[in-house]
Design a protein around this motif. Structure first.
Motif, mmCIF file in Angstrom:
data_model
loop_
_atom_site.group_PDB
_atom_site.id
_atom_site.type_symbol
_atom_site.label_atom_id
_atom_site.label_comp_id
_atom_site.label_asym_id
_atom_site.label_seq_id
_atom_site.Cartn_x
_atom_site.Cartn_y
_atom_site.Cartn_z
ATOM 1 N N ASN B 221 23.760 52.824 11.352
ATOM 2 C CA ASN B 221 23.256 51.613 10.685
ATOM 3 C C ASN B 221 21.858 51.891 10.136
ATOM 4 N N LEU B 222 21.257 50.907 9.547
ATOM 5 C CA LEU B 222 19.942 51.141 8.934
ATOM 6 C C LEU B 222 18.858 51.355 9.984
ATOM 7 N N LEU B 223 19.096 50.845 11.189
ATOM 8 C CA LEU B 223 18.135 51.072 12.274
ATOM 9 C C LEU B 223 18.062 52.553 12.632
ATOM 10 N N SER B 224 19.206 53.142 12.973
ATOM 11 C CA SER B 224 19.207 54.565 13.349
ATOM 12 C C SER B 224 18.758 55.424 12.173
ATOM 13 N N GLU B 246 25.520 58.796 8.741
ATOM 14 C CA GLU B 246 26.473 58.800 9.859
ATOM 15 C C GLU B 246 25.874 59.518 11.066
ATOM 16 N N VAL B 247 25.883 58.870 12.228
ATOM 17 C CA VAL B 247 25.348 59.550 13.419
ATOM 18 C C VAL B 247 26.331 60.643 13.862
ATOM 19 N N VAL B 253 25.222 66.500 20.012
ATOM 20 C CA VAL B 253 23.799 66.159 20.111
ATOM 21 C C VAL B 253 23.189 66.661 21.425
ATOM 22 N N ILE B 254 24.034 66.709 22.493
ATOM 23 C CA ILE B 254 23.482 67.196 23.766
ATOM 24 C C ILE B 254 23.522 68.722 23.851
ATOM 25 N N ASP B 255 23.784 69.382 22.741
ATOM 26 C CA ASP B 255 23.748 70.842 22.716
ATOM 27 C C ASP B 255 22.361 71.349 23.098
ATOM 28 N N VAL B 256 22.362 72.472 23.758
ATOM 29 C CA VAL B 256 21.115 73.043 24.284
ATOM 30 C C VAL B 256 20.064 73.271 23.201
#
Lengths: 133, 527
Positions: B221-224, B246-247, B253-256
């Protein structure tokens, strides 16, 4: 072989150095994901050669990187293994990079190449013994 | 009128009574100024007439010792192995030639004004000793762009192996963590730790920090997008309205690589503001050399260091002529890297020799790549900063000088360490360039090879005068050897980044130097 046994026993009593902190100014990237070397030759090319050179002749500047070519110290198999496990001077211990199988493979490789002809292979178990495992 | 003493008044008083050291001590106690151990240049004076010092190694540590000791009245001489002063403070420019151990020689072909810093390349704002002497010796500094949200993060095992912008990955990491933590609060998992008031405050923080929506969700969304960037950025006129981006999938994302890079910038030594000298890091070494120029003997390979009751005798060979000579002095400041010193005959004590032998050196590799045009700026809007990768090169770093120019730019095409560095070091200089181009192209696939003009590389494990980048202490070796290493032994003291807790930084060499010569001077006055 007496020399070999005595050397190995001495090493057993010396704890393997804890993994060195890289510290200082580093790139900040995550662990390297490139495939690890397997054979003795691959380990030599991808690790040892960075200092000891492709022809294993080392180099001389303000200090000296020893030649592994035609090196009679290699007759004692625990010699290359202990160098890799413990390091010496500027050379770091390489146990954080290489496992016992890789160390055995590369020790065997240098003992049978570069004008060295010490045919008895170094086994993974020999490396583990020197590492105190 | 207030009757109690203000903190400033108190500090001023302490400063006047006890000097800078006392002021520093007091400020540290009060929770300020803990960023540096530098308390100003040393106040050495009253050297005995004719007292002499031999400095071994013309790196920054050695040259600073020479500068301050000669100012204090000592007769100083510096022996340097290379035909250049500065040590690891060094820049390679077009026209330079560099020969590594093993004999491979590179002729550097960079355009005028462009360079590669093989060693140090960035200066933290709290490295006060270095900044002090840069100012004193007239070295111009400019900002080093350390943190760039728009540079890339790449791991072969995440995001389908495609690079993503640091900004996107970091925003998604924080947003998801905020959402999850909020969930934990709602599920009463934190009731034991937090009061109702604390929970409300934390939820508010998570919403604002993590860019969570009204339902406390992190979403496209526009927030992220305010943190991670937009699909279409806000503009003017008809199509002015932004479109959110798009997130990413949380598992990527939790990749090292993501959190490692986020954490990297949190390191005290990596925090902004950082600096670099105008014209290359080597400008610092040159400025130091100007201060001690008359004391320098180049091409001197030290072969033996012997001390006795009468003084110190150092044998050296002139590498140009092969002539062997001896130099004598009352004292010796030895600033030779440990791996080299370990191979030099000496009569230091057994424990000192063990300490010298105990510290291995790092194997970093740096590669400079000159590109015909600054495509990272014109095509990708990247101005300075670093793109990180899990490949051997570890990063591509973008130059902080000549921004917006039409001409070429020199990228740092590798700053490898560990396994990657060994692999690159074992290659010929030509193979290293090829590897750097192949790997760096992941960030700029259309342009990287096309725009490449010329490159240069330095593998520190093959540098003839250090055989390594810098000392790698660990907790065990620190405990066992550090105090022995730095202790003044009779007439000799060791200096360098290896004799500091600011290892692998120029600041460490300078702080080590100031501490060592202060102790040496005290010993000399007591003699």
């Amino acid at each position: 072989m007496i020399k070999h046994t005595a050397f190995a026993l001495l090493l057993l009593t010396v704890p393997v150095l804890a993994q060195a902190n890289a510290g200082g100014d580093t790139a900040g990237s995550s662990a390297n994901t490139t495939a690890r070397p397997v054979t003795g030759e691959q380990v030599y090319v991808q690790v040892c050669q960075g200092c000891h050179m492709a022809d294993a002749k080392g180099g001389v500047g303000a200090g000296r990187i020893p030649a592994l070519a035609k090196n009679s110290n290699l007759e004692d198999p625990s010699y290359p293994v202990s160098m890799i496990v413990q390091g010496r001077g500027a050379m770091p211990p390489l146990t954080d990079l290489l496992n016992p199988a890789q160390i055995a493979a590369v020790a065997t490789y240098v003992r049978t190449h570069f004008g060295n002809n010490y045919k008895k292979p170094v086994k993974e178990a020999d490396v583990k013994a020197i590492m105190g495992q | 009128m207030q009757t109690h003493t203000t903190r400033r008044q108190l500090l001023t008083a302490i400063g006047m009574m006890g000097g800078t050291a006392a002021l520093y001590q007091a400020m540290t106690t009060m929770g300020h100024a803990a960023e540096t151990q530098f308390a100003g240049p040393p106040n050495l004076s009253g050297a005995r007439t004719g007292a002499s010092v031999l400095v071994l190694g013309a790196g920054l540590g050695g040259m600073l010792a020479a500068y301050e000791l000669s100012k204090a009245g000592y007769k100083v001489r510096i022996l340097e192995y290379q035909n250049r002063a500065g040590g690891r403070n060094w820049s390679l420019y077009g026209g330079d030639t560099y020969t590594e151990l093993g004999g491979a020689t590179q002729k550097v072909g960079f355009a005028p004004g462009h360079y590669l810093n093989p060693g140090p390349w960035r200066i933290p704002h709290h490295h006060r000793t270095l900044l002090h002497y840069c100012k004193s010796f007239g070295v111009s500094l400019e900002p080093f762009i350390q943190f760039n949200h728009n540079a890339f993060v790449h791991n072969e095992h995440a995001f389908g192996g495609k690079p993503v912008h640091f900004r996107e990955a970091a925003a998604d990491f924080e947003g998801n963590v905020a959402e999850l933590l909020n969930k934990a609060i709602d599920q009463k998992a934190l009731d034991a730790e937090l009061t109702t008031e604390d929970k409300d405050k934390l939820k508010e923080a998570l919403r604002g920090w993590g860019m969570l929506d009204a339902d406390m969700k992190y979403k496209t969304n526009l927030l992220s997008s305010e943190h991670r960037g937009y699909e279409r950025t806000p503009g003017g006129g008809v199509n002015g309205a932004p479109i959110p981006s798009e997130v990413f999938k949380f598992r990527d994302v939790i990749d090292v690589q993501v959190w490692k890079n986020m954490a990297f910038f949190m390191n005290h030594e990596m925090q902004t503001t950082m600096f670099q000298p105008v014209g290359g890091m080597g400008m610092i070494g040159k400025a130091f050399a100007k201060q001690v120029g008359g004391m320098l003997t180049y091409n001197a390979k030290v072969t033996k260091i012997m001390q006795d009751k009468a003084g110190v005798t150092v044998s050296y060979t002139d590498t140009a002529t092969g002539k062997a000579t001896e130099a004598k002095a009352d004292y010796c400041v030895c600033a030779i890297p440990l791996g080299v010193l370990n191979q030099i005959e000496n009569n230091l004590s057994g424990p000192k020799k063990s300490a010298i032998a105990a510290v291995p050196y790092g194997n970093q590799v740096k590669i400079g790549l000159q590109m015909a045009r600054r495509f990272w700026e014109t095509d990708d809007y990247i101005y300075g900063g670093h793109s990180f990768t899990s490949q051997d090169i570890a990063l591509v770093s973008y130059p902080n000088y000549k921004l917006f120019e039409d001409g070429p730019g020199v990228l740092l095409g590798a700053f490898a360490n560990g396994a990657g560095a060994f692999r690159l070091a074992g290659m010929t200089p030509e193979q290293r360039i090829e590897a750097a181009l192949a790997q760096g192209a992941v960030f700029h696939p259309k342009t990287y090879r096309k725009e490449f003009q010329t490159g240069a590389s330095v593998a520190w494990s093959r540098v003839p005068w250090t055989m390594g980048c810098c000392a790698r202490w660990n907790e065990e070796t620190r405990k066992q050897h550090y105090q022995t290493l730095v202790a003044l032994e009779d007439r000799t003291v060791l200096v360098g980044e290896h004799a500091s807790y600011v290892g692998c930084w120029m600041e460490g060499a300078l702080l080590s130097s100031l501490d060592a010569i202060t102790r040496l001077h005290k010993r000399a006055l007591e003699a």
